[in-house]
Design a protein around this motif. Sequence first.
Motif, short mmCIF file in Angstrom:
data_model
loop_
_atom_site.label_atom_id
_atom_site.label_comp_id
_atom_site.label_asym_id
_atom_site.label_seq_id
_atom_site.Cartn_x
_atom_site.Cartn_y
_atom_site.Cartn_z
N ASP A 73 -13.48 25.05 8.89
CA ASP A 73 -14.25 23.98 9.50
C ASP A 73 -14.24 24.10 11.03
N SER A 74 -13.06 24.34 11.58
CA SER A 74 -12.92 24.47 13.04
C SER A 74 -13.71 25.66 13.57
N ALA A 75 -13.60 26.81 12.90
CA ALA A 75 -14.32 28.02 13.36
C ALA A 75 -15.83 27.81 13.31
N LEU A 76 -16.32 27.19 12.25
CA LEU A 76 -17.77 26.98 12.12
C LEU A 76 -18.26 25.91 13.08
N ASP A 77 -17.46 24.89 13.34
CA ASP A 77 -17.82 23.89 14.35
C ASP A 77 -17.93 24.54 15.72
N GLN A 78 -17.01 25.46 16.03
CA GLN A 78 -17.04 26.15 17.32
C GLN A 78 -18.33 26.96 17.48
N ILE A 79 -18.78 27.59 16.41
CA ILE A 79 -20.02 28.37 16.46
C ILE A 79 -21.23 27.44 16.57
N GLY A 80 -21.13 26.26 15.95
CA GLY A 80 -22.22 25.31 16.00
C GLY A 80 -23.21 25.44 14.86
N ILE A 81 -22.75 25.90 13.71
CA ILE A 81 -23.63 26.01 12.54
C ILE A 81 -23.27 24.94 11.53
N GLU A 82 -24.31 24.33 10.96
CA GLU A 82 -24.06 23.33 9.92
C GLU A 82 -23.43 24.03 8.73
N HIS A 83 -22.56 23.28 8.05
CA HIS A 83 -21.85 23.86 6.91
C HIS A 83 -21.40 22.76 5.96
N PRO A 84 -21.06 23.14 4.74
CA PRO A 84 -20.57 22.14 3.78
C PRO A 84 -19.31 21.45 4.32
N GLU A 85 -18.96 20.36 3.67
CA GLU A 85 -17.80 19.58 4.10
C GLU A 85 -16.48 20.09 3.54
N TYR A 86 -16.55 21.02 2.57
CA TYR A 86 -15.32 21.54 1.96
C TYR A 86 -15.67 22.79 1.16
N PHE A 87 -14.66 23.49 0.69
CA PHE A 87 -14.90 24.63 -0.19
C PHE A 87 -15.67 24.16 -1.42
N GLU A 88 -16.62 24.99 -1.84
CA GLU A 88 -17.45 24.69 -3.01
C GLU A 88 -17.56 25.93 -3.88
N PRO A 89 -16.74 26.18 -4.83
CA PRO A 89 -15.57 25.42 -5.25
C PRO A 89 -14.32 25.83 -4.47
N ALA A 90 -13.29 25.00 -4.59
CA ALA A 90 -11.97 25.31 -4.03
C ALA A 90 -11.10 25.87 -5.16
N PHE A 91 -10.34 26.92 -4.84
CA PHE A 91 -9.51 27.57 -5.85
C PHE A 91 -8.03 27.43 -5.51
N ASP A 92 -7.22 27.41 -6.54
CA ASP A 92 -5.77 27.49 -6.41
C ASP A 92 -5.32 28.79 -7.06
N PHE A 93 -4.35 29.44 -6.44
CA PHE A 93 -3.79 30.69 -6.95
C PHE A 93 -2.30 30.52 -7.17
N ARG A 94 -1.79 31.22 -8.17
CA ARG A 94 -0.35 31.26 -8.41
C ARG A 94 0.03 32.66 -8.86
N ARG A 95 1.20 33.08 -8.43
CA ARG A 95 1.77 34.34 -8.91
C ARG A 95 2.69 34.00 -10.08
N CYS A 96 2.55 34.75 -11.17
CA CYS A 96 3.41 34.53 -12.33
C CYS A 96 4.82 34.99 -11.99
N THR A 97 5.78 34.12 -12.23
CA THR A 97 7.18 34.46 -11.94
C THR A 97 7.77 35.38 -12.99
N GLN A 98 7.07 35.56 -14.13
CA GLN A 98 7.57 36.44 -15.18
C GLN A 98 7.02 37.86 -15.07
N CYS A 99 5.70 38.00 -14.86
CA CYS A 99 5.10 39.35 -14.84
C CYS A 99 4.55 39.75 -13.48
N GLY A 100 4.47 38.82 -12.52
CA GLY A 100 4.00 39.14 -11.17
C GLY A 100 2.49 39.10 -11.00
#
Length: 172
Positions: free
Chosen positions: A119-146
């Motif tokens: 958001d900050s980088a795009l505001d600095q450039i001055g280009i309109e952009h969405p209000e949030y990630f579309e879609p937003a993702f979550d990642f996890r590393r498996c503690t058993q197999c990596g």
Amino acid sequence: MIPPKQYKYVGPAEIKDRALKAPVTPPISTQPELNQRLKELDFESLHNQPLIVTFVIATFGGLKLTDRHNEHVVCASGHNVLSAGEMGFAYQDKNCVIENITNQSTGYCPEPESWHAVDSALDQIGIEHPEYFEPAFDFRRCTQCGQTNLIKDNWFICAVCEGELPKDWNFD
């Protein structure tokens, strides 16, 4: 003021080694620089089709874009980032707009909270952009197999070994 979280590259070492030999992706800080970069990526030839690009927000807060087929670590020249993902650009009434932004990057696995840097980088450039990630993702590393897992529908089960995944981000 707390400095923003930096994300380290968590993908295969051989991809990072190739990234360190690739040409440096220049940062974009103005609308004319953005237009020039999109022109270099051949956006104009798509004839009203969207252009999907790989992006990172460098640790100094600047936007970097590269072809969608490049790895995020190539775009970041092997460095840490404040965010990473994909952006979709389109033309509306002959104006370039950002239609969507995601944090989809299995090389850095940025948290949705990294949106603030985007958001900050795009505001600095001055280009309109969405209000949030579309879609937003979550990642996890498996503690058993990596294995790196993309969480969908709040399903915290490893796609490879079916082990339970941590509820909190775990790529440190």
